[in-house]
Design a protein around this motif. Sequence first.
Motif, short mmCIF file in Angstrom:
data_model
loop_
_atom_site.label_atom_id
_atom_site.label_comp_id
_atom_site.label_asym_id
_atom_site.label_seq_id
_atom_site.Cartn_x
_atom_site.Cartn_y
_atom_site.Cartn_z
N LEU A 120 0.84 -1.21 0.00
CA LEU A 120 0.00 0.00 0.00
C LEU A 120 0.86 1.25 0.00
O LEU A 120 0.62 2.18 -0.76
CB LEU A 120 -0.94 -0.01 1.21
N SER A 121 1.92 1.26 0.84
CA SER A 121 2.83 2.41 0.85
C SER A 121 3.42 2.59 -0.54
O SER A 121 3.48 3.72 -1.06
CB SER A 121 3.97 2.19 1.84
N GLY A 122 3.88 1.49 -1.13
CA GLY A 122 4.50 1.55 -2.45
C GLY A 122 3.55 2.09 -3.50
O GLY A 122 3.93 2.92 -4.33
N LEU A 123 2.28 1.65 -3.46
CA LEU A 123 1.29 2.15 -4.43
C LEU A 123 1.05 3.64 -4.23
O LEU A 123 0.94 4.39 -5.19
CB LEU A 123 -0.02 1.37 -4.29
N MET A 124 0.98 4.05 -2.98
CA MET A 124 0.77 5.49 -2.71
C MET A 124 1.92 6.30 -3.29
O MET A 124 1.72 7.38 -3.84
CB MET A 124 0.70 5.74 -1.19
N ILE A 125 3.15 5.75 -3.16
CA ILE A 125 4.33 6.49 -3.61
C ILE A 125 4.46 6.43 -5.13
O ILE A 125 4.65 7.46 -5.79
CB ILE A 125 5.59 5.91 -2.94
N ALA A 126 4.31 5.23 -5.69
CA ALA A 126 4.58 5.06 -7.11
C ALA A 126 3.41 5.50 -7.98
O ALA A 126 3.62 6.03 -9.07
CB ALA A 126 4.95 3.61 -7.40
#
Lengths: 334, 337
Positions: A120-126
């Motif tokens: 989820l963090s990665g999706l928010m960032i990317a």
Amino acid sequence: MATTDAATAAPKKRSLLRADAAQKLLAFSALILIFIFFSLASPFFRTPDNISSILVATAVNGVLALGVTFVIITAGIDLSVGTVMTLSAVMTGVAVTNQGLPVPVGIVVGLLTGTTAGLLSGLMIARMKIPPFIATLGMMMIARGLSLVISGVKPIYFNDTPGFRDIMMGSVVGAVIPGFSVPNAVFILFGASLVAAFILGKTVLGRYAVAIGSNEEATRLSGVNVANWKTAIYALGGAFSGLAGVMIASRLNSAQPALGIGYELEAIAAVVIGGTSLSGGEGTILGTLIGALIISTLTNGLRILSVPQEWQMVITGVIVVLAVYLDIIRRRGR
Amino acid sequence: MKTHKVLFVLMAMLVVFALAAGCAAPAATTTDTSSATTAPATGSDAAAKPYIPVISKGFQHQFWQAVKAGSEQAAADLNVDITFEGPETEAMVDKQYEMLQAAIAKNPAAICFAAVDSKAMVPLLEEAKTKGIPIIGFDSGVDSDIPLATAATDNIAAAALAADKMAELIGDSGKVAVLVHDQTSRTGIDRRDGFLNRMAEAHPNVEIVNVDYGAGDQLKSTDLAKAVIQANPDLKGYFGANEGSIIGVLNAVKELGKEGQIVVIGYDSGQQQIDAINSGAEAGAITQNPVGIGYKCVEAAVKAINGETLDKVIDTGFFWYDKTNIDSDQIKPLLYQ
């Protein structure tokens, strides 16, 4: 022209190799020096039992730091590792104690919880282009809140599962080689480090992490799907937090929902002391492992010498700053 | 685009889940802030129940949950509305400041308050005083003349009792280490000093080798206590000054295989500590009366609203418990799991 290019390139490459080696050597010699100092200062420091204690004390922070290493190599940051660890511990507790599922299932639940949070963090960032600092700050709070909500603000104990504590504190090696009863925690730490080193050094994921950290735009232009790989890297970092969650739950024989704040900074400190650059593009797993060992060796040694704890914080802070400063000097000299 | 949608759905679900859970928690208590905000300071209006915000130093530890249970019980018995809140850690002075500020702004009938830092709260307490809102302290209380009464454990006397028990169990001589949650909070200071001073006065042959601070973090406390035990092979006793600290000590003793060789004395309760006392790993502990603290502070607030005079100090008591009396009628209700 070609000959002069080759001539200048060759020594440059050699000095670069030497510089990297020097950095690793620096952290390693710092660890050795600290170790020798405490060994001379107290006979209790160098006992096998105490060395085992130091290694066990490194385990949780070390595994968190492994995950953070990947993220920092991409020039990102993950502030959520501590509370994601706690959330994973709580979910393992829910699975094993509340639902009565077998321990291996609980471990998988913990790992998946961490991975999902990282994803989820990665999706928010990317995908949503939220800066890593903000996205993971949000995840840090979300995970903390959910830990409290799911656990009902109460610790979840593993008293009905007597074998659970043995994941960390039992000794598989001790059962095979009598008299060498090093707790599993130590082998989990080294095993996780080997896996991390393999991923960073030998897989596409590791290569792209370094490439993204060195020059994200160039990596994108050369046809790499940066957004997907970044997401995968944060998910991988989350998986290590999940593992740390299972580890801390096992060590404390309970999932403590209020834990986790401050763990992210200690993990970042270990990564930085180990020579991984916050501006991304380079870093090693061995360095991170040494960084984590330096922190726990200092903590243990200063306790053995009864140095007031306030000073321990000062000393760790000075070491973090020094490590980064030496790194900067090294870069400038290149 | 597709991942975008999936992501938004996931995030939305998270938010909804968090909100639902967040709403469910206060709803389970006896709070009713919306009608209470207009409650008159005198509390004489029978239509609206008097509203008393209870602002504690935390809510995550089992201890605070027990205090909360006590204050809710009193609210039910005495027909008042309460809200219970506290900052996430005892270091969050600013957060508690805001909570107190918001509570005063609602013009409640009275406020129950346990300050994380008394001095920082003085301006707000002065404001409450001018507005005529009675303040009742609890637990660490408020270090000022403003509170009409304070319902608390005498931590200095309680820790001194722990010191006496420790001396008795180790034969009045030998090395003892102390693990405290922090060096700045009132309870941390009082328990540490109560223990150390009593040892110095009454048990001169007992040597204190280490006083450490583990922030109530079970993992950090475990590693700290391990180092101290390694450095002192002849350590005879270990005192942990709160639940998180004592769990660390118990883990350390267990991991080093020194169960039964070190006299462990703790504070408060919780499942792990209760188990350790029953199994003999821990000699005994001091328990406060957290439910009583919560109950008495709300009760005192109601008395203040009704204009009754109050004693400045409401001693909620403390008790030594060990294997022999852990299941007794006197002790059992005081322990939380």
